[in-house]
Design an enzyme around this catalytic site. Structure first.
Site, PDB file in Angstrom:
ATOM      1  CD  GLU A  85     -58.196 -48.548 -17.294  1.00 53.24           C
ATOM      2  OE1 GLU A  85     -56.994 -48.293 -17.169  1.00 53.24           O
ATOM      3  OE2 GLU A  85     -58.877 -49.143 -16.431  1.00 53.24           O
ATOM      4  CE  LYS A 279     -53.868 -49.187 -14.424  1.00 57.05           C
ATOM      5  NZ  LYS A 279     -55.163 -49.108 -15.116  1.00 57.05           N
ATOM      6  CG  ASP A 295     -42.934 -34.825 -16.072  1.00 55.27           C
ATOM      7  OD1 ASP A 295     -43.264 -36.013 -16.226  1.00 55.27           O
ATOM      8  OD2 ASP A 295     -41.755 -34.450 -16.057  1.00 55.27           O
ATOM      9  CG  HIS A 392     -63.172 -52.789 -17.058  1.00 51.89           C
ATOM     10  ND1 HIS A 392     -62.535 -51.612 -16.754  1.00 51.89           N
ATOM     11  CD2 HIS A 392     -62.358 -53.463 -17.908  1.00 51.89           C
ATOM     12  CE1 HIS A 392     -61.380 -51.575 -17.380  1.00 51.89           C
ATOM     13  NE2 HIS A 392     -61.258 -52.679 -18.089  1.00 51.89           N
TER      14      HIS A 392
HETATM   15  C1  MEV Z   1     -58.195 -50.670 -13.383  1.00 48.17           C
HETATM   16  O1  MEV Z   1     -57.580 -49.814 -14.301  1.00 48.17           O
HETATM   17  C2  MEV Z   1     -58.072 -50.133 -11.986  1.00 48.17           C
HETATM   18  C3  MEV Z   1     -58.574 -51.051 -10.874  1.00 48.17           C
HETATM   19  O2  MEV Z   1     -57.952 -52.332 -10.970  1.00 48.17           O
HETATM   20  C4  MEV Z   1     -58.221 -50.383  -9.579  1.00 48.17           C
HETATM   21  C5  MEV Z   1     -58.461 -51.221  -8.339  1.00 48.17           C
HETATM   22  O3  MEV Z   1     -58.403 -52.458  -8.413  1.00 48.17           O
HETATM   23  O4  MEV Z   1     -58.655 -50.604  -7.282  1.00 48.17           O
HETATM   24  C6  MEV Z   1     -60.060 -51.281 -10.985  1.00 48.17           C
END
Ligand code: MEV
Length: 437
Positions: A85, A279, A295, A392
């Site tokens: 990413e 995530k 792992d 991003h």
């Molecule tokens: C993207 O990989 C992760 C985010 O969506 C985490 C979040 O929203 O806190 C930016």
């Protein structure tokens, strides 16, 4: 019509590739070349990778990057991160730098206990199984002496054995819950070997237990396996500073801190947000877990179960403002190792440990927790200020340029242009079209 294949694993690598190409990739004349392009020139190194799994045809590269400037318990680290990413390493680096200037991260290991279960059926009198368990317990312990020898010599091994009756939930279901200290090993092989050995002895001994013989009711082992849910193998990491130290170019520190805390409260309340929130944390956690050959599926499964431990799925991070001090912390279970598994096999994993200054498992737990906290800080900071897309998409720009086969010169001009202009796929297409005409 595709046909099943038998004896596939016995074929040579070349035969496997030919079979694949003629059965599934007939329309792609470069398929074999693509697979071969990723072979390593060093035959020994390639063999090492071939041997990791069955039916290896090629290698699958992921970027191995570095996020420097992580001050953890006053020691400086550069974190090796493996991820696809675009924005993860940049975000980690930014957060590390931000907190370096504000005292760095603090981290502590709360506990290091792992566990596993011998799951079995028993449809007789529960008093009988309780009595049998007391009799057999020392025998189970004794039966793993040789498996445990090295681990015990280093101070680890089996800790406790207890009988758990779950027959009120699932008729006839009991298990033996076993806890372990596995020191610097993640411990999966050790734990599973101990459990399987004890399970055999458990069933054997049951045959001669008088009460079972009388009732003709014997326990029957269904399976023995470690648990990847390790809430007793817990680490905590945190950052804190005065609220006014959070003042950013366009944001007042207090306002920022309040919005930040609110974002965490939302992630604690709303599962849909919590999953994305966590995530983002795992973007950092997994990248270091992968770089160190650990792992990541085990870590993922355990962490998400922990996030749901209170019967709803919530945030792994917490934040508060008290007496003008902003504190942001994470608590998560991490069963990771610095010995065994891939850790001493994969050359890049070995290098990752060198970069991390040869941590033991406890230190690695702290580093990984910090990676998760930093990643979450970076995400929430963007979300409550500029939004994430700006940063991003900037990081994603190179992927779009590569998709559009931009030349080195075109990339250079594009990178300059998009410093001041919003990135989107169509904006990059337009830009390149104009440039090329
Ligand atoms: C993207 O990989 C992760 C985010 O969506 C985490 C979040 O929203 O806190 C930016």
């Amino acid at each position: 019509m595709k046909q099943p294949v038998s004896g596939f694993s016995k074929k040579t690598k070349a035969e496997k590739i030919d079979w694949l190409a003629s059965n599934y990739l007939q329309d792609n004349p470069s398929a074999i070349d693509i697979l071969k392009k990723y072979w390593n020139e060093d035959a020994q190194l390639q063999q090492l990778h071939d041997d990791f799994i069955e039916n290896t045809l090629s290698n699958y590269y992921l970027p191995f990057g570095i996020a420097p400037n992580f001050l953890i318990n006053q020691k400086l680290y550069a974190l090796p991160m493996v991820t696809e990413e675009s924005s993860v390493v940049a975000a980690a680096s930014n957060a590390a730098k931000f907190w370096l200037e504000r005292g760095g991260f603090e981290a502590e290991v709360i506990s290091t206990e792992k566990n596993g279960q011998i799951h079995f059926n028993f449809f007789g009198n529960e008093k009988d199984i309780e009595a049998f368990f007391e009799v057999v317990k020392p025998k189970l312990r004794n039966s793993i002496q040789s498996i445990e020898k090295n681990m015990k010599a280093r101070g680890g091994g089996l800790l406790e054995l207890s009988l758990v009756d779950k027959s009120h939930i699932l008729e006839g279901y009991f298990h033996i819950h076993a806890t372990f200290e596995t020191l610097d090993a993640m411990g999966a092989n050790f734990i599973n070997s101990c459990l399987e050995q004890m399970a055999t002895v458990f069933e054997e001994e049951a045959k001669s237990f008088e009460k079972f013989q009388k009732e003709k009711m014997y326990p029957e082992v269904v399976m023995s396996i470690l648990s990847n849910y390790v809430p007793e193998c817990l680490v905590r990491a945190q950052v804190s500073c005065r609220v006014d130290e959070l003042t950013l170019k366009h944001h007042d520190g207090k306002q920022f801190a309040e919005k930040f805390v609110r974002a965490i409260e939302i992630a604690k309340t709303e599962t849909r947000r919590a999953v994305t929130h966590n995530k983002g944390i795992m973007n950092g956690v997994d990248a270091v877990v992968l770089a160190t050959g650990n792992d990541f599926r085990a870590v993922e499964a355990g962490v998400h179960a922990y996030a749901a431990r209170n019967s709803y799925y919530g945030s792994l991070t917490h934040a508060k403002i008290e007496d003008g001090i902003f504190t942001f912390w994470i608590e998560l279970p991490l069963a990771v190792g610095t010995v065994g598994g891939l850790t001493s096999l994969h050359p890049l994993t070995k290098l990752a440990f060198e970069i991390l200054q040869k941590p033991d498992a406890k230190e690695l737990m702290k580093i990984i927790a910090v990676a998760g906290l930093a990643q979450n800080f970076a995400a929430i900071r963007s979300l409550v200020t500029t939004g994430i897309q700006k940063g991003h998409m900037k990081m994603h720009l190179m992927n779009i340029l590569n998709q559009l086969h931009a030349t080195k010169a075109e990339k250079k001009v594009a990178m300059e242009f998009f410093i001041a202009n919003p990135v989107s796929h169509s904006a990059v297409v337009d830009f390149l079209e104009k440039l090329r005409s």
